[in-house]
Scaffold this active site. Sequence first.
Site, PDB file in Angstrom:
ATOM      1  N   GLU A 114     -40.260  49.162  57.493  1.00 26.01           N
ATOM      2  CA  GLU A 114     -39.196  49.708  58.357  1.00 26.01           C
ATOM      3  C   GLU A 114     -37.840  49.463  57.695  1.00 26.01           C
ATOM      4  O   GLU A 114     -37.565  48.339  57.276  1.00 26.01           O
ATOM      5  CB  GLU A 114     -39.198  48.980  59.711  1.00 26.01           C
ATOM      6  CG  GLU A 114     -40.501  49.089  60.474  1.00 26.01           C
ATOM      7  CD  GLU A 114     -40.606  48.043  61.598  1.00 26.01           C
ATOM      8  OE1 GLU A 114     -39.659  47.257  61.796  1.00 26.01           O
ATOM      9  OE2 GLU A 114     -41.641  48.028  62.269  1.00 26.01           O
ATOM     10  N   LYS A 116     -34.222  48.335  57.092  1.00 28.67           N
ATOM     11  CA  LYS A 116     -33.525  47.230  57.760  1.00 28.67           C
ATOM     12  C   LYS A 116     -32.070  47.605  57.981  1.00 28.67           C
ATOM     13  O   LYS A 116     -31.288  47.675  57.039  1.00 28.67           O
ATOM     14  CB  LYS A 116     -33.628  45.962  56.921  1.00 28.67           C
ATOM     15  CG  LYS A 116     -32.982  44.756  57.578  1.00 28.67           C
ATOM     16  CD  LYS A 116     -33.328  43.488  56.836  1.00 28.67           C
ATOM     17  CE  LYS A 116     -32.880  42.248  57.580  1.00 28.67           C
ATOM     18  NZ  LYS A 116     -31.419  42.153  57.746  1.00 28.67           N
ATOM     19  N   ASP A 118     -28.444  46.769  59.451  1.00 32.34           N
ATOM     20  CA  ASP A 118     -27.702  45.554  59.759  1.00 32.34           C
ATOM     21  C   ASP A 118     -26.884  45.801  61.022  1.00 32.34           C
ATOM     22  O   ASP A 118     -25.741  46.221  60.971  1.00 32.34           O
ATOM     23  CB  ASP A 118     -26.799  45.218  58.569  1.00 32.34           C
ATOM     24  CG  ASP A 118     -26.227  43.825  58.690  1.00 32.34           C
ATOM     25  OD1 ASP A 118     -26.731  43.051  59.516  1.00 32.34           O
ATOM     26  OD2 ASP A 118     -25.269  43.524  57.963  1.00 32.34           O
ATOM     27  N   TYR A 225     -38.311  47.812  67.442  1.00 29.57           N
ATOM     28  CA  TYR A 225     -39.193  47.484  66.318  1.00 29.57           C
ATOM     29  C   TYR A 225     -40.038  46.229  66.485  1.00 29.57           C
ATOM     30  O   TYR A 225     -40.780  45.872  65.578  1.00 29.57           O
ATOM     31  CB  TYR A 225     -38.399  47.392  65.026  1.00 29.57           C
ATOM     32  CG  TYR A 225     -37.249  46.396  65.042  1.00 29.57           C
ATOM     33  CD1 TYR A 225     -37.456  45.055  65.316  1.00 29.57           C
ATOM     34  CD2 TYR A 225     -35.950  46.825  64.766  1.00 29.57           C
ATOM     35  CE1 TYR A 225     -36.407  44.161  65.324  1.00 29.57           C
ATOM     36  CE2 TYR A 225     -34.887  45.927  64.766  1.00 29.57           C
ATOM     37  CZ  TYR A 225     -35.125  44.599  65.051  1.00 29.57           C
ATOM     38  OH  TYR A 225     -34.082  43.714  65.062  1.00 29.57           O
ATOM     39  N   LYS A 310     -34.582  42.969  50.204  1.00 32.25           N
ATOM     40  CA  LYS A 310     -33.211  43.466  50.149  1.00 32.25           C
ATOM     41  C   LYS A 310     -32.973  44.314  48.905  1.00 32.25           C
ATOM     42  O   LYS A 310     -33.597  44.079  47.872  1.00 32.25           O
ATOM     43  CB  LYS A 310     -32.233  42.281  50.125  1.00 32.25           C
ATOM     44  CG  LYS A 310     -32.278  41.403  51.359  1.00 32.25           C
ATOM     45  CD  LYS A 310     -31.704  42.118  52.550  1.00 32.25           C
ATOM     46  CE  LYS A 310     -31.517  41.202  53.744  1.00 32.25           C
ATOM     47  NZ  LYS A 310     -30.464  40.237  53.596  1.00 32.25           N
ATOM     48  N   CYS A 404     -11.308  12.537  44.567  1.00 25.07           N
ATOM     49  CA  CYS A 404     -11.470  13.378  45.748  1.00 25.07           C
ATOM     50  C   CYS A 404     -10.116  13.910  46.208  1.00 25.07           C
ATOM     51  O   CYS A 404      -9.189  13.121  46.419  1.00 25.07           O
ATOM     52  CB  CYS A 404     -12.124  12.571  46.868  1.00 25.07           C
ATOM     53  SG  CYS A 404     -12.126  13.433  48.449  1.00 25.07           S
ATOM     54  N   CYS A 407      -9.218  12.080  49.701  1.00 25.79           N
ATOM     55  CA  CYS A 407      -8.972  10.650  49.890  1.00 25.79           C
ATOM     56  C   CYS A 407      -8.662   9.909  48.599  1.00 25.79           C
ATOM     57  O   CYS A 407      -8.352   8.720  48.626  1.00 25.79           O
ATOM     58  CB  CYS A 407     -10.153   9.989  50.591  1.00 25.79           C
ATOM     59  SG  CYS A 407     -11.625   9.864  49.558  1.00 25.79           S
ATOM     60  N   CYS A 422     -17.843  12.696  46.474  1.00 28.06           N
ATOM     61  CA  CYS A 422     -16.763  11.749  46.734  1.00 28.06           C
ATOM     62  C   CYS A 422     -17.418  10.437  47.138  1.00 28.06           C
ATOM     63  O   CYS A 422     -18.343  10.421  47.954  1.00 28.06           O
ATOM     64  CB  CYS A 422     -15.903  12.297  47.871  1.00 28.06           C
ATOM     65  SG  CYS A 422     -14.930  11.029  48.687  1.00 28.06           S
ATOM     66  N   CYS A 428     -13.298   8.501  53.757  1.00 25.90           N
ATOM     67  CA  CYS A 428     -12.746   9.802  53.358  1.00 25.90           C
ATOM     68  C   CYS A 428     -12.572  10.669  54.604  1.00 25.90           C
ATOM     69  O   CYS A 428     -13.553  11.038  55.254  1.00 25.90           O
ATOM     70  CB  CYS A 428     -13.675  10.490  52.367  1.00 25.90           C
ATOM     71  SG  CYS A 428     -13.153  12.171  51.984  1.00 25.90           S
TER      72      CYS A 428
HETATM   73  S1  IVH Z   1     -38.125  42.014  62.844  1.00 22.84           S
HETATM   74  C1  IVH Z   1     -39.758  37.988  63.807  1.00 22.84           C
HETATM   75  N1  IVH Z   1     -37.523  44.436  62.084  1.00 22.84           N
HETATM   76  O1  IVH Z   1     -32.939  41.631  60.635  1.00 22.84           O
HETATM   77  C2  IVH Z   1     -39.231  39.321  63.433  1.00 22.84           C
HETATM   78  N2  IVH Z   1     -35.762  42.840  62.146  1.00 22.84           N
HETATM   79  O2  IVH Z   1     -33.009  39.183  59.100  1.00 22.84           O
HETATM   80  C3  IVH Z   1     -37.758  39.395  63.459  1.00 22.84           C
HETATM   81  N3  IVH Z   1     -33.576  43.730  61.530  1.00 22.84           N
HETATM   82  O3  IVH Z   1     -32.522  39.444  63.337  1.00 22.84           O
HETATM   83  C4  IVH Z   1     -37.115  40.659  63.267  1.00 22.84           C
HETATM   84  N4  IVH Z   1     -34.231  45.787  61.141  1.00 22.84           N
HETATM   85  O4  IVH Z   1     -31.483  41.788  63.514  1.00 22.84           O
HETATM   86  C5  IVH Z   1     -37.056  43.202  62.304  1.00 22.84           C
HETATM   87  N5  IVH Z   1     -37.154  46.624  61.450  1.00 22.84           N
HETATM   88  C6  IVH Z   1     -36.687  45.408  61.678  1.00 22.84           C
HETATM   89  C7  IVH Z   1     -35.318  45.075  61.507  1.00 22.84           C
HETATM   90  C8  IVH Z   1     -34.901  43.763  61.752  1.00 22.84           C
HETATM   91  C9  IVH Z   1     -33.195  44.968  61.169  1.00 22.84           C
HETATM   92  C10 IVH Z   1     -32.660  42.560  61.636  1.00 22.84           C
HETATM   93  C11 IVH Z   1     -32.765  41.809  62.944  1.00 22.84           C
HETATM   94  C12 IVH Z   1     -33.150  40.409  62.561  1.00 22.84           C
HETATM   95  C13 IVH Z   1     -32.698  40.349  61.138  1.00 22.84           C
HETATM   96  C14 IVH Z   1     -33.498  39.327  60.376  1.00 22.84           C
END
Ligand code: IVH
Length: 683
Positions: A114, A116, A118, A225, A310, A404, A407, A422, A428
Amino acid sequence: MSGVAAELARLGAELAHHDRLYHTLDAPEITDAAYDALRRRYNDLAATHPELIAADDPAAAVGAAPASGFAKLRHGVPMLSLDNAFGPEDFTEFCARIRRFLGLDEAPLAFVAEPKIDGLSISLTYEAGRFTQAATRGDGTEGEDVTANLHTLKDVPLALPAPFPARIEIRGEVFMTKADFLAMNAAQEKAGEKTFANPRNAAAGSLRQLDARITASRPLSLFAYAQGEASEQVAETHWDYLERLRAWGFQVNPLSSRITDAAAFQAEIATTRGLLPYDIDGVVYKLDDLALQRRLGFVGRAPRWAIAWKFPAEQATTVLEGIDIQLGRTGALTPVARLAPVNVGGVLVRNATLHNADEIARKDIRIGDTVIIQRAGDVIPQVVGIVAERRPPGIAPYAFPATCPACGSAVLRPPGEVVMRCTGGLACPAQVEERLIHFVSRGAFDIEGLGEKTIREFHAEGLVKSPADIFSELPPREPDIAAREGWGELSARNLMAAIAQRRTIGLARFIFALGIRRIGEANAKLLARHYGSYANWRTQMQAAVTIGAEARSDLGAILGIGTAIAQELAEFFAEPHNTAALDALAAQLTILDAEAQGGGELSGKNVVFTGTLETLTRPEAKAMAEKLGARVTDSVSKKTDLVIVGADAGSKARKAAELGVRILTEAEWRTLAAARAGMDGTP
Ligand code: IVH
């Protein structure tokens, strides 16, 4: 039901209906005046009969913003994060881990991939098929109640078509498309209102509005999801679960696919990424088989069955204007690059980490150099190197400070470490301040109203010098605090109430809050479980100071935390400053025993696995036991509570029999563990 209650219920339902038509669908059926009349009647009745209004009544929430922040909601099942992969090797290792844990052969694993996005993760609860509440992720255990806000999203079905389970938490991501983001920012700018840096911030800012009418006016989308708590299993594979979500009326990302070749999928998405209507930063791969997912479970805050792969990091070049030294709570000095601001993949970067002195020397980074900055996902931007051709003539190599900056104590590098420290310890002020900040942080004492900024102020003014001062010095100063700029009586009173509430605390949180090196949340839990009570822990730790290195190594082995950590604990307790601060603090508190906090069902029990297990791998068996609160050790002794014997068990099984320790077969263990966990015994 009384006449008033019935009228309120009817008006509430009508208002919810018209709110949705108006805010979400842009298709009102009645005139504004007619709506206002309904709303006035509802508000009048609600004001005179507040006891008849349910806390989550959407009609009550949508129109009228609550006076203060959001209420808290507890998730049925924690909302977790994901581990990251940055290349095919990471992904291969992820698969290998799954195979090892489950004892699978080399056959390809089936995943659902899926994109991802953000955005913000959200948990939606449906009871009897009706949308009843929504919460943000928050700290993973508790989020903010944003029910009224989610009510205004077109992508949130208010009722699910049958069949549906009695109760289910459906999870997904709230986000804004690129086009919606640009249009909204343009409109905001025109109206002289706040604009947002990127779609994620815009989505978060739009959702977390106390007045849900503002959320309603913002173009938010949702992809579903994942699943949280459910009263019954609704699918056997993740793919089928996504199908159920679609049937219930949710948007599921249309690019979601069932795959076995992740690298190929990753490459394909990477080429179409720019054409998508929303920003993505990678692809999430989830093992399709839900029974296997359940067996794999979680480690720390992430599932073993999913990973976020990623895209490669984004880079840019800019000038290094200076190097600041940041001090951590354990005295670590971290060099931070101060940069001429530069846009890296849509985010304005002003600071980046330089890791440590060795890295600076190895890359020969000098102030004045043009440097390459890299940002991957949400990690802190880093300096990956310099552009040698652009070095101005005559700039000097960077000299790491020998003392440091806070301090003036000597800076030393402990043998075998890369980090400069330090040596000032509690003398400190910067270290003390960082420790205090850690002490009140989220996984620790988490005192509402006492965040980083306030602690820095209180510490700078000498109001709080040690953790105990928070409990002994602040409460008598409530009037002074109320009189401070930006405070007032209510805030001061709330702070005192928050402090009072934290006078009772669980042992694990308490240990974590001390900020001892290498004692993060997971190790603090292990310690709490092992020692049970504060008094016992305190005594045993003091004993550990005098027992010598070899005995400490045993201690590390028993606890499953390693020698280095046992050493760290002994060092902490060897320092009279620390024990004095600890005792002063403990005297202010009630520290709850680890078991009394509702730890697992086998809480505190010592369990040993021996022989060859047939239906469980060792890591799986160990994880299962630990989830129930047990300690898994290697050797059988008088302290052992339970020995699980697989095939060909040898001396350990004999010893257990001799000592009269309870012995279980693998099947008996599964039954016991399933009963304790409230599950059905099948994996
Ligand atoms: S699954 C235990 N599926 O990514 C499973 N997360 O880095 C948890 N996210 O907090 C999440 N797309 O906000 C899942 N297809 C997807 C996602 C997804 C985006 C985000 C989500 C999560 C974060 C984790």
